[in-house]
Write a protein that holds these residues in place. Sequence first.
Motif, PDB file in Angstrom:
ATOM      1  N   ARG A 164       0.821  -1.204   0.000  1.00 50.83           N
ATOM      2  CA  ARG A 164       0.000   0.000   0.000  1.00 50.83           C
ATOM      3  C   ARG A 164       0.860   1.263   0.000  1.00 50.83           C
ATOM      4  O   ARG A 164       0.603   2.213  -0.727  1.00 50.83           O
ATOM      5  CB  ARG A 164      -0.967  -0.009   1.207  1.00 50.83           C
ATOM      6  CG  ARG A 164      -2.172  -0.903   1.035  1.00 50.83           C
ATOM      7  CD  ARG A 164      -2.051  -2.305   1.576  1.00 50.83           C
ATOM      8  NE  ARG A 164      -1.418  -2.458   2.842  1.00 50.83           N
ATOM      9  CZ  ARG A 164      -2.054  -2.824   3.967  1.00 50.83           C
ATOM     10  NH1 ARG A 164      -3.339  -3.050   3.969  1.00 50.83           N
ATOM     11  NH2 ARG A 164      -1.369  -3.019   5.089  1.00 50.83           N
ATOM     12  N   ALA A 264      11.964   5.941  10.075  1.00 51.02           N
ATOM     13  CA  ALA A 264      11.056   7.100  10.085  1.00 51.02           C
ATOM     14  C   ALA A 264       9.629   6.654  10.389  1.00 51.02           C
ATOM     15  O   ALA A 264       8.790   6.587   9.489  1.00 51.02           O
ATOM     16  CB  ALA A 264      11.129   7.809   8.735  1.00 51.02           C
ATOM     17  N   LEU A 267       5.024   8.878  10.268  1.00 51.72           N
ATOM     18  CA  LEU A 267       5.066  10.109   9.457  1.00 51.72           C
ATOM     19  C   LEU A 267       3.695  10.795   9.320  1.00 51.72           C
ATOM     20  O   LEU A 267       3.631  12.027   9.407  1.00 51.72           O
ATOM     21  CB  LEU A 267       5.666   9.824   8.075  1.00 51.72           C
ATOM     22  CG  LEU A 267       7.171   9.528   8.093  1.00 51.72           C
ATOM     23  CD1 LEU A 267       7.657   9.121   6.713  1.00 51.72           C
ATOM     24  CD2 LEU A 267       7.958  10.746   8.587  1.00 51.72           C
TER      25      LEU A 267
HETATM   26  P1  NAP Z   1       1.926  -3.936   2.819  1.00 52.18           P
HETATM   27  O1  NAP Z   1       0.842  -3.427   1.928  1.00 52.18           O
HETATM   28  O2  NAP Z   1       1.707  -5.200   3.558  1.00 52.18           O
HETATM   29  O3  NAP Z   1       3.255  -4.062   1.932  1.00 52.18           O
HETATM   30  C1  NAP Z   1       4.390  -4.702   2.414  1.00 52.18           C
HETATM   31  C2  NAP Z   1       5.283  -5.042   1.246  1.00 52.18           C
HETATM   32  O4  NAP Z   1       6.386  -5.770   1.762  1.00 52.18           O
HETATM   33  C3  NAP Z   1       4.630  -5.935   0.191  1.00 52.18           C
HETATM   34  O5  NAP Z   1       5.047  -5.505  -1.075  1.00 52.18           O
HETATM   35  C4  NAP Z   1       5.182  -7.328   0.508  1.00 52.18           C
HETATM   36  O6  NAP Z   1       5.325  -8.146  -0.634  1.00 52.18           O
HETATM   37  C5  NAP Z   1       6.561  -6.971   1.002  1.00 52.18           C
HETATM   38  N1  NAP Z   1       7.126  -7.992   1.872  1.00 52.18           N
HETATM   39  C6  NAP Z   1       6.643  -8.434   3.064  1.00 52.18           C
HETATM   40  N2  NAP Z   1       7.466  -9.370   3.573  1.00 52.18           N
HETATM   41  C7  NAP Z   1       8.465  -9.535   2.681  1.00 52.18           C
HETATM   42  C8  NAP Z   1       9.622 -10.355   2.638  1.00 52.18           C
HETATM   43  N3  NAP Z   1       9.900 -11.223   3.628  1.00 52.18           N
HETATM   44  N4  NAP Z   1      10.449 -10.246   1.575  1.00 52.18           N
HETATM   45  C9  NAP Z   1      10.169  -9.390   0.580  1.00 52.18           C
HETATM   46  N5  NAP Z   1       9.099  -8.591   0.558  1.00 52.18           N
HETATM   47  C10 NAP Z   1       8.245  -8.662   1.597  1.00 52.18           C
HETATM   48  O7  NAP Z   1       2.305  -2.869   3.915  1.00 52.18           O
HETATM   49  P2  NAP Z   1       2.189  -1.280   3.775  1.00 52.18           P
HETATM   50  O8  NAP Z   1       0.846  -0.857   4.194  1.00 52.18           O
HETATM   51  O9  NAP Z   1       2.701  -0.892   2.444  1.00 52.18           O
HETATM   52  O10 NAP Z   1       3.206  -0.829   4.907  1.00 52.18           O
HETATM   53  C11 NAP Z   1       4.577  -1.161   4.802  1.00 52.18           C
HETATM   54  C12 NAP Z   1       5.268  -0.906   6.129  1.00 52.18           C
HETATM   55  O11 NAP Z   1       5.258   0.484   6.391  1.00 52.18           O
HETATM   56  C13 NAP Z   1       4.592  -1.568   7.330  1.00 52.18           C
HETATM   57  O12 NAP Z   1       5.576  -2.026   8.201  1.00 52.18           O
HETATM   58  C14 NAP Z   1       3.800  -0.443   7.953  1.00 52.18           C
HETATM   59  O13 NAP Z   1       3.588  -0.640   9.342  1.00 52.18           O
HETATM   60  C15 NAP Z   1       4.741   0.716   7.687  1.00 52.18           C
HETATM   61  N6  NAP Z   1       4.155   2.055   7.659  1.00 52.18           N
HETATM   62  C16 NAP Z   1       4.954   3.044   8.118  1.00 52.18           C
HETATM   63  C17 NAP Z   1       4.533   4.344   8.083  1.00 52.18           C
HETATM   64  C18 NAP Z   1       5.474   5.413   8.558  1.00 52.18           C
HETATM   65  O14 NAP Z   1       5.054   6.536   8.824  1.00 52.18           O
HETATM   66  N7  NAP Z   1       6.754   5.113   8.657  1.00 52.18           N
HETATM   67  C19 NAP Z   1       3.252   4.653   7.606  1.00 52.18           C
HETATM   68  C20 NAP Z   1       2.443   3.616   7.118  1.00 52.18           C
HETATM   69  C21 NAP Z   1       2.915   2.306   7.145  1.00 52.18           C
HETATM   70  P3  NAP Z   1       4.083  -8.974  -1.232  1.00 52.18           P
HETATM   71  O15 NAP Z   1       3.212  -7.952  -1.904  1.00 52.18           O
HETATM   72  O16 NAP Z   1       4.741  -9.909  -2.174  1.00 52.18           O
HETATM   73  O17 NAP Z   1       3.420  -9.644  -0.073  1.00 52.18           O
END
Ligand code: NAP
Length: 299
Positions: A164, A264, A267
């Motif tokens: 996402r 980070a 955010l």
């Molecule tokens: P998401 O939709 O679940 O996306 C995660 C991505 O990581 C997917 O592309 C997934 O691949 C990949 N992935 C997971 N495990 C993996 C592995 N072992 N090897 C390779 N690729 C892997 O999550 P999201 O909503 O984008 O959020 C991503 C992260 O950002 C989360 O940890 C969330 O808590 C964090 N986040 C942080 C902030 C901030 O302010 N820093 C804000 C929002 C979210 P597949 O598609 O193949 O499953």
Amino acid sequence: MLTGYHVAILGGDARQIEIIRKLNEWNATVYKAGFDQLNESFTEAMDLDLDSDHVSKLDAIILPVPGTDESGNIDGIFTNRLIHLSEEWLKKTPAHCRIFTGITNDYLTGLAKKVNRSLHPLMDRDDVAIYNSIPTVEGTLMLAIQHTDFTIHSSKLVILGLGRVGMTLARVFNHMGADVSVGVRSSKNKARVHEMGLKALDMNQLKTEDLHCDLLINTVPKLVVDQDVIKQLPSHALIIDLASKPGGTDFSFAEKRGIRAMLAPGLPGIVAPKTAGRIIADVLAGILLEEGRKEKSDD
Ligand code: NAP
């Protein structure tokens, strides 16, 4: 309207203020705990004494986006005190009381199960996570601009993950004129990256891919930016790790190599608490009203 609903907000950041405002607008009775350093003129929620009878009336408890730590403590930027979410305390809430959090962990999931209260990790929902990716990416852009001395335009960028957040990152940085490569592990996502006109990198063999870039942004919550990856980065590269704590970067190795790397978290709460709070409040209200309707029709 949420007339008759009793909701407690426990700890958190400026997003919670917007949630309180919205719940108040919708006529819910709102309590707050963990906001003792908030301006006294903020009267849209009553202070909740955690030992009071009000606890037995709560229809919902709203935790901060990070939920609790692994010991059950809830943090907040408006207090110096941690709130501990215990089994004993949760048992004082009515059986129908729902627990809302951004993300969950073993402690919180286990506790909710033990006390038989429904737990709603809102960031598991695609709608919330996609809306939330907008302020997340704006915050990432802010960090990238603040911590580099080159333009995003024409810079070489590696994004790890096309979930996402990764999808929004790829689109926004591409529109800004960066040369974007995206690390993915499935053939489906590889096809999507191609369709977007970007370069796909194979996450299963990252060390064999071309990772020479100015900026590396990680969204994968696993240790993927490991020593092999960091060794390939040029010395001026910046790593911004967005994945939930502890991130997916070997930070100590990056430091040893003199590569700047930053975790980070949170955010949306930093760059756009109002928008981020509204995203959560809208979904919350929808769930509370829907569940309320179901309960009435079950009666
Ligand atoms: P998401 O939709 O679940 O996306 C995660 C991505 O990581 C997917 O592309 C997934 O691949 C990949 N992935 C997971 N495990 C993996 C592995 N072992 N090897 C390779 N690729 C892997 O999550 P999201 O909503 O984008 O959020 C991503 C992260 O950002 C989360 O940890 C969330 O808590 C964090 N986040 C942080 C902030 C901030 O302010 N820093 C804000 C929002 C979210 P597949 O598609 O193949 O499953």
